[in-house]
Structure formats: structure tokens, C-alpha cells
Design an enzyme around this catalytic site. Structure first.
Site, PDB file in Angstrom:
ATOM      1  N   LEU A   1      40.205  25.751  41.704  1.00 38.77           N
ATOM      2  CA  LEU A   1      40.181  27.132  42.282  1.00 38.77           C
ATOM      3  C   LEU A   1      40.297  28.057  40.906  1.00 38.77           C
ATOM      4  O   LEU A   1      41.367  27.793  40.445  1.00 38.77           O
ATOM      5  CB  LEU A   1      41.257  27.434  43.362  1.00 38.77           C
ATOM      6  CG  LEU A   1      41.110  28.634  43.882  1.00 38.77           C
ATOM      7  CD1 LEU A   1      39.953  28.762  44.744  1.00 38.77           C
ATOM      8  CD2 LEU A   1      42.601  28.713  45.000  1.00 38.77           C
ATOM      9  N   ASP A   2      39.249  28.779  40.712  1.00 33.30           N
ATOM     10  CA  ASP A   2      39.226  29.675  39.509  1.00 33.30           C
ATOM     11  C   ASP A   2      40.675  30.382  39.468  1.00 33.30           C
ATOM     12  O   ASP A   2      41.320  30.980  40.369  1.00 33.30           O
ATOM     13  CB  ASP A   2      38.292  30.803  39.502  1.00 33.30           C
ATOM     14  CG  ASP A   2      36.801  30.114  39.399  1.00 33.30           C
ATOM     15  OD1 ASP A   2      36.796  29.107  38.990  1.00 33.30           O
ATOM     16  OD2 ASP A   2      35.984  30.721  39.448  1.00 33.30           O
ATOM     17  N   PRO A   3      41.020  30.545  38.070  1.00 33.04           N
ATOM     18  CA  PRO A   3      42.371  31.288  37.977  1.00 33.04           C
ATOM     19  C   PRO A   3      42.462  32.675  38.565  1.00 33.04           C
ATOM     20  O   PRO A   3      43.457  33.121  38.972  1.00 33.04           O
ATOM     21  CB  PRO A   3      42.406  31.492  36.280  1.00 33.04           C
ATOM     22  CG  PRO A   3      41.769  30.185  35.880  1.00 33.04           C
ATOM     23  CD  PRO A   3      40.672  29.898  36.841  1.00 33.04           C
TER      24      PRO A   3
ATOM     25  N   ALA B   1      41.124  33.524  41.263  1.00 35.20           N
ATOM     26  CA  ALA B   1      41.190  33.134  42.706  1.00 35.20           C
ATOM     27  C   ALA B   1      42.651  33.137  43.097  1.00 35.20           C
ATOM     28  O   ALA B   1      43.345  32.300  42.371  1.00 35.20           O
ATOM     29  CB  ALA B   1      40.063  32.168  43.166  1.00 35.20           C
TER      30      ALA B   1
END
Length: 314
Positions: A53-55, A57
Site C-alpha cells: 500500500l503506497d506510503p 495511502a
């Protein structure tokens, strides 16, 4: 007497921890950093996450510990659901709020035009992965090329958007936005979806907020923050873990007697009379010593025979 910090205390040995932690990842943390922190807090020997999960997000990041890691691939393959806020009128170098502004265009979008544009992205679509992503090219993540100012050729990938729901719109504001709920297959880039939607509307767009709310059948209900995990006692932390079979709730349940349980745990195929369709995966429970009925593993059911696939040793 001054209380010792955890780092000053005698190092506690790692232990066998089995289960799933539904983590509500905070913004700014990478998935791997969040996993490492949770693993240390639980003193777990073995752990793994179920897809990055992207930083930038927030939201649901299921973390698997011990025997639960045997089923983490299932969540990697599962559909995901996100809530995304898309800013219309501005396109950036990273397709999110972190990038440099590449262009600004006026926004003259009606609700009807928005719905029509969104409809073009529901179903199977081809997406070109963004340069600022962890996807690798020649063994090197794309974001490393991007940081060096390089753009490399990326092949479009087929993904599936199950549904897009409009949760809120503010089309007439100075900074017009639309908030979407997106249910999609693995490998879907919501940043790219937001950018492509902006192009379809003729105004450009970028992502300003992203929150994952569901992975497979798992939701944010009962999810815990890193702050809550850190503040909890050792016993409380262990109680926050969902059991291993929380990952398997969509599979039919089969229960075995003591003798069949023993044979199953030895990897033996079992001819049984079950009212289940063939070629279906099932979760198998049975006797395990004096522990009573517990999860034994996952099996394939075909032609009247139960074939062990993944055994659980709890």
C-alpha cells in the site's frame, strides 16, 4: 525508579505467533516498515504482508503471522476496494499530490459528464503502470528511474474494475474534486485511474487522497492502528490478532473425525461422502490431539476425494 525503555531491556526472544493483524496503515509509512514495526511489537518469528500500500495511502493492510503466511498469496490475488479523492484540473508528474504540476486546465464538468466518463473505466481495461511505482524493469523499481529523471517504456497491463461509485462531488469549487469508491482486481493503480479519468473529462486530474477499505472479504471493521498496537500490553496485542482461518471464510467448511484428521495431517488423500461440487477448495477442521477441533488446512475436493494442499501446524 526510572522505567527502562524497550530498547534498554533484555532482548526478548522471538516466538511463534499465528494469525492475522488487520492494520489501519497511517499515511507516510511504507507497507514494509509497518510490517517490521508490528512484527517487533508482537515478537513474532515469521510475518508477511499481503500486497503493498503506497506510503501516501492509508487503510487496510492485513499482516500475516506464522501459519497465516501460507495463505497470504490468496490475499495478493484478491480484489481490493479503495476510497479515492481526485482533484480535477491539475495534472502532476507523479499523478498524485507529491509531484510537480505539469498542467492546469479549467474544469467545466457536469455530473452527467462525470458519470459517463466513469462508465468507460468499468470492466476490463488496459492501464500503463505509472513511473512512480514499485513495478520493476530490468530488476529495478520504476520509481528509481523516475527519481533519476528517466522515463522507460512500460507495457499496458489488463486489469478489471468491478465497480466505481461516486461518493461525493465538488465540481464548482475553486479546487474541484470527486470522491470515488473503486472495487478492482489486483495490479490496478488508482493514481493512474484518477489521471486517466481527468484526461477523459478533458481537464486533467491527480490523486490527493487514497484509503483502502477492503481486501478480499476482510474490511476495516476491527482494524487497529500502529499507535493502538504500541499502547497495548503484550496480552492485549495477542488478542488483536484474528485467527488464521479469518483468511479462509469464503471457502466451504469440512469437518473430519479423529482418524481422518490424523491421515489428513499426514498428507493422505481421503475418499469421503460430501455434498459439495467438485474442484472446489475447502477449509478443513478436525481433531488435533487434545486440542479438539481446529483448522487443519486447505484441501481440494474433486471426484469424491479430499486432497490436502496446504497444512496448518498450530
Amino acid at each position: 525508579m526510572t522505567e527502562q525503555r524497550p530498547s534498554q531491556q533484555a532482548k526478548q526472544p522471538r516466538r511463534d505467533v499465528h494469525g492475522v493483524l488487520l492494520l489501519d496503515k497511517p499515511i507516510g509509512w511504507s507497507s514494509n516498515d509497518a510490517l517490521i514495526r508490528a512484527k517487533r511489537l508482537l515478537w513474532a518469528k515469521k510475518a508477511g504482508h499481503t500486497g503493498t500500500l503506497d506510503p501516501l495511502a492509508t487503510g487496510l493492510l492485513p499482516l500475516c503471522f506464522g501459519e497465516a503466511t501460507k495463505f497470504s498469496q490468496d490475499l495478493l490475488e484478491a480484489d481490493k476496494t479503495y476510497e479515492a479523492v481526485v482533484r480535477l484540473g491539475i495534472r502532476t508528474s507523479t499523478a498524485d499530490a507529491e509531484g510537480e504540476v505539469l498542467s492546469e486546465r479549467p474544469v467545466a464538468v457536469t455530473p452527467e459528464q462525470l458519470r459517463a466518463a466513469i462508465g468507460r473505466f468499468v470492466g476490463e481495461i488496459d492501464q500503463v503502470p505509472p513511473m512512480h511505482s514499485a513495478l520493476k524493469k530490468d530488476g529495478k523499481p520504476l520509481y528509481e528511474y523516475a527519481r533519476a529523471g528517466q522515463t522507460v517504456e512500460r507495457a499496458a497491463r489488463r486489469v478489471t474494475i468491478r465497480a466505481i461509485d461516486v461518493l461525493a462531488t465538488d465540481l464548482d469549487a475553486a479546487a474541484p474534486t470527486v470522491t470515488l469508491r473503486v472495487c478492482c482486481s489486483k495490479g490496478t493503480y488508482i493514481r493512474t485511474l484518477g489521471e486517466d479519468l481527468g484526461e477523459a473529462l478533458g481537464c486533467g486530474a491527480h490523486l490527493v487522497a487514497l484509503r483502502r477499505t477492503q481486501v478480499g472479504s476482510l474490511t476495516l471493521d476491527g482494524a487497529v492502528t500502529l499507535e493502538a498496537l504500541e499502547a497495548a500490553s503484550e496480552d492485549q496485542r495477542a488478542a488483536l490478532l484474528a485467527p488464521v482461518d479469518a483468511l479462509l471464510q469464503t471457502l466451504p467448511r469440512v469437518e473430519l473425525g479423529a482418524e481422518d484428521s490424523r491421515r489428513f495431517l499426514h498428507g493422505q488423500r481421503l475418499p469421503l461422502q460430501l455434498s459439495l461440487p467438485s474442484a472446489e477448495q475447502v477449509r478443513v477442521y478436525g481433531a488435533r490431539g487434545e486440542a479438539g477441533a481446529s483448522l487443519l488446512g486447505v484441501a481440494a475436493w474433486q471426484g469424491g476425494v479430499l486432497r490436502p494442499e496446504r497444512l496448518v501446524h498450530l
